[in-house]
Scaffold this active site. Structure first.
Site, short mmCIF file in Angstrom:
data_model
loop_
_atom_site.label_atom_id
_atom_site.label_comp_id
_atom_site.label_asym_id
_atom_site.label_seq_id
_atom_site.Cartn_x
_atom_site.Cartn_y
_atom_site.Cartn_z
N LYS A 1 0.81 -1.22 0.00
CA LYS A 1 0.00 0.00 0.00
C LYS A 1 0.84 1.27 0.00
CE LYS A 1 -4.16 -1.80 2.26
NZ LYS A 1 -5.15 -1.24 1.32
N SER B 1 -13.53 -0.45 -4.39
CA SER B 1 -13.41 -1.04 -3.06
C SER B 1 -14.76 -0.97 -2.35
CB SER B 1 -12.36 -0.30 -2.23
OG SER B 1 -12.43 -0.72 -0.88
N PHE C 1 -8.81 1.45 2.81
CA PHE C 1 -7.78 2.33 2.27
C PHE C 1 -6.84 2.86 3.36
CE2 PHE C 1 -10.14 4.00 -1.81
CZ PHE C 1 -10.05 2.73 -2.36
N LYS D 1 -10.30 0.44 -12.20
CA LYS D 1 -10.54 -0.84 -11.53
C LYS D 1 -11.99 -0.91 -11.08
CE LYS D 1 -8.48 -4.08 -8.27
NZ LYS D 1 -7.29 -4.35 -7.45
N ASN E 1 -11.47 -8.84 3.54
CA ASN E 1 -10.85 -7.67 4.17
C ASN E 1 -11.82 -6.50 4.17
OD1 ASN E 1 -9.83 -5.07 2.63
ND2 ASN E 1 -9.80 -6.74 1.13
N ASN F 1 -15.07 -1.06 0.82
CA ASN F 1 -14.79 -0.73 2.21
C ASN F 1 -14.72 0.76 2.52
OD1 ASN F 1 -14.57 -3.52 2.87
ND2 ASN F 1 -12.53 -3.52 1.94
N THR F 2 -14.93 1.59 1.50
CA THR F 2 -15.07 3.04 1.69
C THR F 2 -16.51 3.38 1.33
OG1 THR F 2 -12.74 3.52 1.22
CG2 THR F 2 -14.31 5.33 0.94
N ASN G 1 -12.14 -6.02 -8.58
CA ASN G 1 -11.86 -5.90 -7.15
C ASN G 1 -12.53 -7.05 -6.40
OD1 ASN G 1 -11.12 -4.69 -4.60
ND2 ASN G 1 -11.15 -2.70 -5.62
#
Length: 363
Positions: free
Chosen positions: A66, A173, A115, A215, A111, A175-176, A244
């Protein structure tokens, strides 16, 4: 090496929680304890994609490195390219721990990192110190608390233009909160307009045009795929990365860990991500580059991505289960598969099973 890892090193690493084990692997790569992989060059694996020449089609996906701590060490494992990030303008800690979960029986990972990264400045400083010629991409994203998410992506283009070999705009993603909303057609059009304009301004200033990939998620409807394909083509995007992690939990053996929130990667993602890849190939045509990601854990699965329509492939979760010898094993395995297929370039096998995968349901 893979066998030794599975029976010894993996057993030891799995005594630690996944995030601690990840940190240990980064430390091992930094220290030079992980052996360099020596692979005989195979001209049949060389690919020119979006103006870049890749020694082989296998890359390390974003999410592992990352903060741009070990890109050169990763390239020495046998990868043809690697991608740092996702990196956001400001440092952020991400979601509370625990936030990574191994599904060992499924060889999957969930996961919800969110970020977590040290921000633009730290990554830029490390990338600026690199003197090698390997292909290192920069995956850019938006801060969770950003009031201008598109502005965050533009800032990423401008900050890293002098050090990136390619960019990936990560809008997929899970997760945001709200990030995947950028995949909706109107929002995507606004994002691509702004980011590509910034790229073109930087290209005019520097005299070098850096490719931009987008992506996307595997959790798309057919209409959603139509919209993304239309916008990618109309804006002259350089390529897509498919895909993703997924929010789906179909067919998992580990039902306890399956209840954890977050994106699922690894072997359980292979079929879904490969079907979306083929569907996108059918929509965008033969010319637009696509990088295939999701469930790659062997030479056979890497080649199947290419058969489904990918020009290049990436992995990450496979190394959690197979260890640092995996990229070398895959690259050598691809050469053996080309021997069997009797082709002069791996490119000849692209799309040969796109029709098969494009008919698969992803619902």
């Amino acid at each position: 090496m893979i066998g030794a890892f599975k029976h010894t090193a993996r057993k030891g690493l799995f005594l630690f929680d996944p995030e601690t084990a990840h940190g240990m692997s980064i430390a091992a790569l930094k220290s030079g304890l992980v052996p360099t992989c020596r692979i005989s060059p195979d001209p049949r694996l060389v690919q020119t994609v979006a103006g870049l020449t890749f020694e082989n089609p296998l890359g390390m996906a974003a999410g592992y490195d990352k903060n741009a701590e070990v890109p050169e060490a990763l390239l020495k494992l046998g990868f043809g390219f690697t991608e740092i990030g996702t990196v956001t303008p400001k440092p952020q800690s991400g979601n509370p721990r625990p936030r990574i979960f191994r599904l060992v029986d499924d060889e999957g990972v969930i996961n919800r990192l969110g970020f977590n990264n040290e921000g633009h400045d730290a990554a830029f400083r490390r990338l600026s110190a690199i003197r090698g010629q390997g292909i290192i991409g920069v995956n850019i994203g938006a801060n969770k608390d950003s009031e201008d998410r598109i502005g965050d992506y533009v800032a990423g283009i401008r900050r890293f233009y002098s050090v990136a070999r390619y960019f990936t705009a990560n809008i997929s993603s899970p997760n945001t909160p709200g990030l995947r909303d950028l995949q909706a057609r109107e929002s995507l059009a606004a994002l691509l307009t702004a980011v590509l304009a910034a790229r073109d301004e930087e290209a005019a200033r520097s005299g070098r045009k850096i490719p931009l990939f987008l992506k996307i998620a595997p959790d798309l409807t057919e209409d959603g795929m139509d919209d993304i394909a239309a916008e990618a083509l109309s804006h002259g995007l350089d390529g897509l990365i498919v895909s993703n992690t997924t929010l789906a939990r179909d067919g998992l053996k580990d039902q306890r860990q399956a209840k954890e929130a977050g994106g699922l990667s690894g072997k359980p993602l292979f079929d879904k991500s490969t079907a979306v890849l083929a569907k996108m190939r059918k929509r965008v045509g033969a010319a637009l580059p696509i990088i295939g990601v999701g469930g790659v854990s062997s030479a056979e699965t890497a080649l199947e991505k290419i058969r489904a329509g990918a020009d290049l492939v990436q992995l990450y979760s496979g190394m959690v289960y197979e260890g640092p010898g995996l990229p070398g094993e895959i690259v050598r395995g691809l050469s053996k598969l080309l021997d069997r297929e009797q082709v002069s370039s791996i490119r000849e096998l692209r799309d040969t099973r796109a029709d098969h995968w494009a008919t698969r349901s992803v619902g």
